[in-house]
Enzyme design. Structure first.
Site, short mmCIF file in Angstrom:
data_model
loop_
_atom_site.label_atom_id
_atom_site.label_comp_id
_atom_site.label_asym_id
_atom_site.label_seq_id
_atom_site.Cartn_x
_atom_site.Cartn_y
_atom_site.Cartn_z
N VAL A 228 0.83 -1.21 0.00
CA VAL A 228 0.00 0.00 0.00
C VAL A 228 0.86 1.25 0.00
O VAL A 228 0.56 2.24 -0.67
CB VAL A 228 -0.94 0.01 1.22
CG1 VAL A 228 -1.75 1.30 1.28
CG2 VAL A 228 -1.87 -1.20 1.19
N PHE B 14 9.82 4.27 8.58
CA PHE B 14 10.25 3.15 9.40
C PHE B 14 9.73 1.80 8.92
O PHE B 14 9.87 0.81 9.63
CB PHE B 14 9.80 3.37 10.85
CG PHE B 14 10.40 4.59 11.47
CD1 PHE B 14 11.77 4.76 11.53
CD2 PHE B 14 9.60 5.59 11.99
CE1 PHE B 14 12.33 5.89 12.10
CE2 PHE B 14 10.15 6.72 12.56
CZ PHE B 14 11.52 6.87 12.61
N GLY B 15 9.12 1.74 7.75
CA GLY B 15 8.64 0.45 7.28
C GLY B 15 7.66 0.58 6.14
O GLY B 15 7.50 1.64 5.54
N VAL C 178 3.65 -0.70 4.47
CA VAL C 178 2.28 -1.11 4.81
C VAL C 178 1.75 -2.00 3.70
O VAL C 178 1.83 -1.66 2.51
CB VAL C 178 1.38 0.13 4.99
CG1 VAL C 178 -0.05 -0.32 5.31
CG2 VAL C 178 1.90 1.02 6.10
N ASP D 251 3.28 14.35 14.01
CA ASP D 251 3.54 14.06 12.58
C ASP D 251 2.25 14.09 11.78
O ASP D 251 1.99 13.20 10.97
CB ASP D 251 4.24 12.70 12.44
CG ASP D 251 4.91 12.54 11.07
OD1 ASP D 251 5.18 13.56 10.42
OD2 ASP D 251 5.15 11.39 10.67
#
Length: 534
Positions: free
Chosen positions: A235, A240-241, A243, A365
């Site tokens: 997605v 940090f990663g 989805v 954020d």
């Protein structure tokens, strides 16, 4: 309580910063006023005491030039009709609640109290107190009963039983208990180590007792649900990663899996902070966490992920700035009322985080890519990897700031090095402006001397329709079947009001930014007025 230091030239109008629809100055305060048309005599404070406890050498400290004003007519303080020009400082009266007698004086302090408007809506294990809010409106407060903790509100954190403290036992009893328990623990640890080696590929869910109905899952199930973390299910990718869209066949549900890149510095801290923030908050406009898992896979490598409800309409950024421009003209058209509902939803989420959590939370954020849209286009705020808890907001409650490292995304964070609720309001203001003019704060047209705030400010009020996202006007034209010149006449008043709120929120000075609860109230009023004229 709010620090209120001596200031000989502070206009009494500055007290408006301490007034809101749900909070205000309480009756226990005694204001020290000057420049009064008629001297006030509601309370008396010896001039010798003022000189000893307050630094008023630079003020006109003669007794006849300082008025002491109090108001015990209700729950809140009405200072608007004092007839005085300046407020020098304040004294807070501490009371013995049993016999209502004064117990102590707090100099240069102001006490604020809050409540919710309407009839009592407290948890069954909480006591309700009826009050009058500023403006003489009916309101209430909730307080957990003895033996319970929580905010006490039916729609908030509610109440839960407080853990009882362990009773003191005789040392011989402790020895008799500890020795067999220690032996049992040793045996269980040995068995646990063997079991862990045997089942190292199974996930260990990070489940908190306060998270209800969390489905337990394993690494293998997540692997299968994402089709081996296929790119077709990717997605998006963040700091940090990544989805992934995940289809859990056993429950026939679609969820979103955020897989942490633990090689990225700060990813593990982000994971822990997000778990910590999400386990204690529940609100209709916050992205709901389903579970958080940790496992050792592939030669002992760590695997960590968060599982969320899946938002079918993606994120706000992709609606405003789709990769395919033709696609935007065909499908991704947000009407005025849809955009207004989105900013109301986000303001509602921030109001909950700032004002209704047991420990206030700053998101840090807020940006369009962290605002998700469900099938009904309702907005949910997500990604709490940079969230900060405000453990002590009383030290400088004019700006609700705490010392913290600079957090956030370029373009959406204010100048400075502190995380604060006013910082969240700044980010919110930038998002609001971006939503209605469809320009990123990092757009190439902006430079050192021109940012999105100044760009909008220069256009208002005369040229407001020239900077509005043309897709918004096109969507309204198609929806209402009217020409753009007629549409402009109808929409200009409301668009101007919304953008003015965005400018106030994104002001460079934190003190000039509007508190989020007032933002929410104003936007709801704009929506009500707009719908009444359709």
């Amino acid at each position: 309580m709010v620090n209120f230091p001596v200031n000989c030239s502070r206009p009494i109008e500055d007290l408006q910063q301490l007034d809101g629809s749900n909070y205000g100055v309480t009756w226990r305060n005694r204001l020290l006023l000057q420049n009064c048309k008629v001297p006030r005599s509601e309370c008396t404070v010896p001039s010798e005491l003022l000189s000893a406890r307050l630094n008023i050498q630079s003020c006109d400290s003669k007794k006849e030039n300082i008025s002491c004003y109090s108001d015990a007519s209700g729950d809140y303080f009405d200072y608007r009709n004092t007839g005085c020009g300046t407020v020098m400082s304040s004294i807070l009266i501490g009371m013995d609640m049993k016999n209502s007698s004064p117990m102590f004086l707090e100099f240069q302090m102001i006490e604020l109290a809050w409540g919710l408007e309407g009839d009592c809506a407290c948890h069954e294990d909480a006591n309700c107190t009826n009050i009058f809010l500023p403006g003489n409106r009916n309101g209430f407060r909730c307080r957990s009963k003895d033996g319970f903790i929580g905010d006490g509100f039916r729609d908030g954190d509610g109440c839960r039983k407080e853990r009882s403290k362990a009773k003191h036992l005789h040392p011989r009893v402790w020895i008799a208990v500890i020795v067999p328990v220690a032996l049992s623990v040793l045996v269980l640890c040995s068995c646990g180590a063997y079991y862990r080696l045997r089942n190292s590929r199974k996930a260990q869910p990070w489940i908190d007792g306060q998270l209800e109905q969390i489905p337990r899952t394993t690494y293998r199930e997540i692997l299968r649900a994402t089709d081996g973390f296929s790119e077709d299910n990717l997605v998006g990718t963040g700091s940090f990663g990544s989805v992934f869209k995940a289809h859990f066949h056993g429950e026939n549900t679609i969820m979103a899996v955020k897989v942490l890149n633990l090689q990225q510095r700060g990813a593990l801290r982000s994971f822990l902070d997000e778990c910590r923030a999400l386990r204690n908050i529940r609100h209709r406009n916050l992205l709901k966490i389903k579970t958080a898992c940790s496992s050792s896979v592939h030669r002992g490598n760590d695997f960590k992920c968060l599982v969320f409800e899946f938002m079918t309409n993606g994120n706000l950024h992709d609606w405003l700035h789709p990769e395919n421009y033709d696609q935007q003209h065909q499908t991704k058209k947000l009407t005025f009322i849809q955009r207004l509902n989105i900013v109301i939803d986000v303001a509602s989420a921030l109001d909950y985080l700032h004002n209704y959590c047991q420990t206030p939370i700053v998101h840090c954020d807020l940006k369009p890519s962290n605002i998700l849209l469900d099938e009904d286009m309702s907005a949910r705020v997500g990604d709490f990897g940079l969230a900060t808890f405000l453990f002590d907001t009383s030290s400088n409650s004019w700006s609700n700031q705490i010392s913290a490292a600079l957090k956030g995304s370029i373009g959406y964070i204010p100048t400075g090095v502190q995380a604060s609720t006013r910082g969240d309001v700044y980010s919110y203001g930038i998002v609001l402006l971006e939503l209605f003019i469809c320009r990123r704060p990092t757009d190439p047209m902006f430079h050192e001397n021109l940012d999105i705030h100044k760009y909008v400010s220069m256009a208002l009020p005369a040229h407001v329709m020239e900077i509005i996202d043309p897709i918004l006007l096109l969507a309204e034209e198609e929806k209402n079947m009217i020409k753009q010149d007629q549409l402009a006449t109808r929409m200009e008043e409301y668009l101007l009001s919304v953008l003015e709120i965005g400018l106030t929120c994104s002001a460079s000075s934190p003190r000039e930014r509007m508190p989020i609860n007032i933002v929410l109230s104003k936007l709801q009023a704009i929506k009500k007025s707009f719908l009444s004229r359709i």
